[in-house]
Design an enzyme around this catalytic site. Sequence first.
Site, short mmCIF file in Angstrom:
data_model
loop_
_atom_site.label_atom_id
_atom_site.label_comp_id
_atom_site.label_asym_id
_atom_site.label_seq_id
_atom_site.Cartn_x
_atom_site.Cartn_y
_atom_site.Cartn_z
N ASP A 195 4.96 0.90 12.58
CA ASP A 195 5.33 -0.21 13.46
C ASP A 195 6.46 0.26 14.37
OD1 ASP A 195 3.54 -2.29 12.42
OD2 ASP A 195 4.69 -2.01 10.58
N GLN B 204 6.34 -15.05 12.70
CA GLN B 204 5.93 -13.89 13.49
C GLN B 204 4.43 -13.87 13.78
OE1 GLN B 204 7.47 -11.09 10.33
NE2 GLN B 204 5.74 -9.84 10.96
N GLN C 218 8.54 -2.17 16.43
CA GLN C 218 9.37 -3.00 15.55
C GLN C 218 10.68 -2.25 15.20
OE1 GLN C 218 7.96 -5.62 12.21
NE2 GLN C 218 8.42 -3.83 10.96
N HIS D 285 4.08 1.27 2.11
CA HIS D 285 5.23 0.56 1.52
C HIS D 285 5.83 1.37 0.38
CE1 HIS D 285 2.76 -3.02 2.95
NE2 HIS D 285 3.90 -3.21 3.56
N HIS E 34 0.87 -1.19 0.00
CA HIS E 34 0.00 0.00 0.00
C HIS E 34 0.89 1.23 0.00
CE1 HIS E 34 1.08 0.22 4.21
NE2 HIS E 34 0.57 -0.99 4.42
N VAL F 184 2.23 6.75 6.68
CA VAL F 184 1.37 7.30 5.62
C VAL F 184 -0.08 7.01 6.02
CG1 VAL F 184 0.80 7.23 3.15
CG2 VAL F 184 3.17 6.93 3.90
O1 PAF Z 1 6.69 -4.94 8.96
C1 PAF Z 1 6.53 -6.00 8.31
O2 PAF Z 1 5.85 -6.06 7.29
C2 PAF Z 1 7.21 -7.27 8.79
O3 PAF Z 1 7.22 -7.33 10.19
C3 PAF Z 1 8.64 -7.45 8.23
C4 PAF Z 1 9.56 -6.34 8.72
C5 PAF Z 1 8.58 -7.44 6.71
C6 PAF Z 1 9.21 -8.78 8.68
O4 PAF Z 1 8.45 -9.86 8.24
#
Ligand code: PAF
Length: 285
Positions: free
Chosen positions: A151, A62, A154, A38, A35, A177
């Site tokens: 995130d 995950q 993360q 990204h 989207h 975004v």
């Molecule tokens: O943020 C994400 O989409 C995922 O956690 C990642 C960093 C691609 C790892 O699978």
Amino acid sequence: MTQIVEMKKEMRAVTSVWRRAGRRIGLVPTMGALHEGHLSLIRAAVAECDVTAVSVFVNPTQFAPGEDFERYPKTFEADLGTCRELGVDTVFAPTADEMYGPGAETYVMQERLTSVLEGASRPAHFHGVMTVVLKLFHIVGPDAAYFGRKDYQQTVVLRRMVADLDVPVEMRVCPTVREPDGLAMSSRNQYLTANERSQARSLYEALTRCRELFDAGDRRAEGLREAMRERIAREPDAQIDYVEVARPDDLNPAQSAEPGDVALVAVRIGDTRLIDNIVLGDDDT
Ligand code: PAF
């Protein structure tokens, strides 16, 4: 011309040619279903690096049993078209068997940061994220890797991993975004019904309320949390997982909020769990 690579060995061969030619390599790790969020990462990588690889891999490690691994949106052909349009050099799209060989049982662990907030609700989540991202770093060997601030935890966890394990990669974190009404772009937004989508605005409205109070001089972190809870609780299908005002680097809860602290929310709207955040004293989120 965007090349598609499915095997780790081939990806290593591609990037070793780039490295020998002295090219700056950018990596955008994704789980596909691309989207605008990204796209902003890919645009930044293409602008700042000589060559860009985008990984498209829905990482099973995950997701906990019962989470949305099975139904996670898969739009590979559209993702590929997007990568082509944006000038991506290589899309790395391994299968799970290729990524994790038979008998894989080694994971990256991290102590406290992975057990709070998202980690409290999703205990194994960050171990899966760190493991796959470290593997991608080894396979691709990027100079810079691009992640979204949406995130937030993360990015903190991965920065810690990179520092602790001496990984020679520059971490680039790009602003969230948003949709016109403020909802943070997420591949999971497409799970929402029309009614849930309208309730989902409450996350950003709660964060905006927190920012307004902070900008007006309110520094009582518990008061800011309460204001966010109050906004979200007005939605009939919203269940708060957490609402926090935390320090940016260690994610410890703030007593008295300061510029740079981060307000974070995780809310379940119906069956969909959404997260969002803003950095206080910073309009770029
Ligand atoms: O943020 C994400 O989409 C995922 O956690 C990642 C960093 C691609 C790892 O699978």
